[in-house]
Write a protein that holds these residues in place. Structure first.
Motif: not given
Length: 265
Positions: A53, A81, A148, A150-151, A166, A169, A180-182, A187, A214
């Motif tokens: 990430n 990412s 994002a 990542h978060k 994170g 965001v 947000a779209t991560v 994911e 994660d």
């Protein structure tokens, strides 16, 4: 249930906190990686992918850092990412306001950023000030999607734990009342994308990482097994934070490799 699993075909390895912390390798990690790679080359058709990430640097700089630390890794074995974020920007055909570290910008070469109509947030300590966050806030209010990279809540530096992207965001989500779209871990799409081209189903893969949610939780939600290592950002009782619990918790990466070579091949 475990008996029904198919043979192991891919091992996904996290980088920061698992193989190295900034410019220091985790003790024994280089030798363990070498041993695993040799074993896979000669005895089993197993693919290794390094999934990260990290948004602090572009893939080229990351590879250079790892090579200097004595890791034998090829660029095409790394899936970041940042790559996933770039793919999404190209699919959506948007012009991002890039809240990423300047060192990460080479991975966005060729992406138009004039008159932005999207907001992309990675780890960008230099850019997380009121004016820049306010600019992002206004764009999102005007309909720009929030992406994002990542978060992660926090990550490990030499001087201790540090805030990840994170919280920033989450602040933008809260202020704009949007989600947000991560694109990065945890994911499911990130893990599946990392396996693309390996001819490997999720249940034939295992993930090794220091982030319980994660790395391990994300991988297990995607159908893989997850090994949590007690290095990097690991904190006591992290393994209790996810359900199902990690397939295995190990002291470090060399111990995880030992388990894979002895029990899973």
């Amino acid at each position: 249930r475990m008996a029904a699993r198919r043979a192991l075909k891919a091992v996904l390895v996290d980088l920061s906190g698992t193989l190295h912390i900034e410019d220091s390798a985790v003790p024994g990690a280089q030798e363990a990686l070498k041993r695993q790679a040799t074993f896979f080359d000669f005895l089993a058709p197993v693919t290794i992918r390094f999934v990260t990430n990290t948004t602090k640097e572009c893939k080229r700089d990351l590879l250079e850092r790892l090579t200097k630390l004595g890791f034998d890794i090829a660029e095409n074995e790394i899936f970041t990412s940042l790559t996933a974020a770039r793919n999404l920007l190209e699919q959506k055909q948007v012009r991002p306001l890039l809240l990423v570290d300047d060192k990460a910008l080479p991975d966005f070469t060729g992406v138009a950023t004039d008159d932005p109509n999207a907001v992309v947030v990675g780890l960008a300590p230099e850019h997380f000030h009121y004016e820049m966050m306010n600019r992002a806030f206004r764009l999102i209010l005007d309909g720009a999607p929030l992406i994002a990279i990542h978060k992660a809540r926090y990550f490990k530096r030499k001087d201790g734990l540090a805030l990840g992207p994170g919280p920033f965001v989450a602040g933008l989500e809260y202020a704009t009342d949007t989600k947000a779209t991560v694109v990065g871990k945890p994911e499911k799409t990130f893990f599946l994308e990392a396996l693309r081209g390996t001819d490997c189903a999720p249940e034939e893969a295992i993930m090794i990482g220091d982030d319980c949610r994660d790395d391990v939780g994300g991988a297990q939600n995607a159908g893989m097994r997850g090994i949590l290592v007690r290095t990097g950002k690991y904190r006591l009782a992290d393994e209790d934070k996810i359900n199902p619990a990690p397939y295995l918790t190990c002291e470090n990466f060399p111990e995880a490799v030992e388990h894979i070579l002895e029990r899973l091949l």
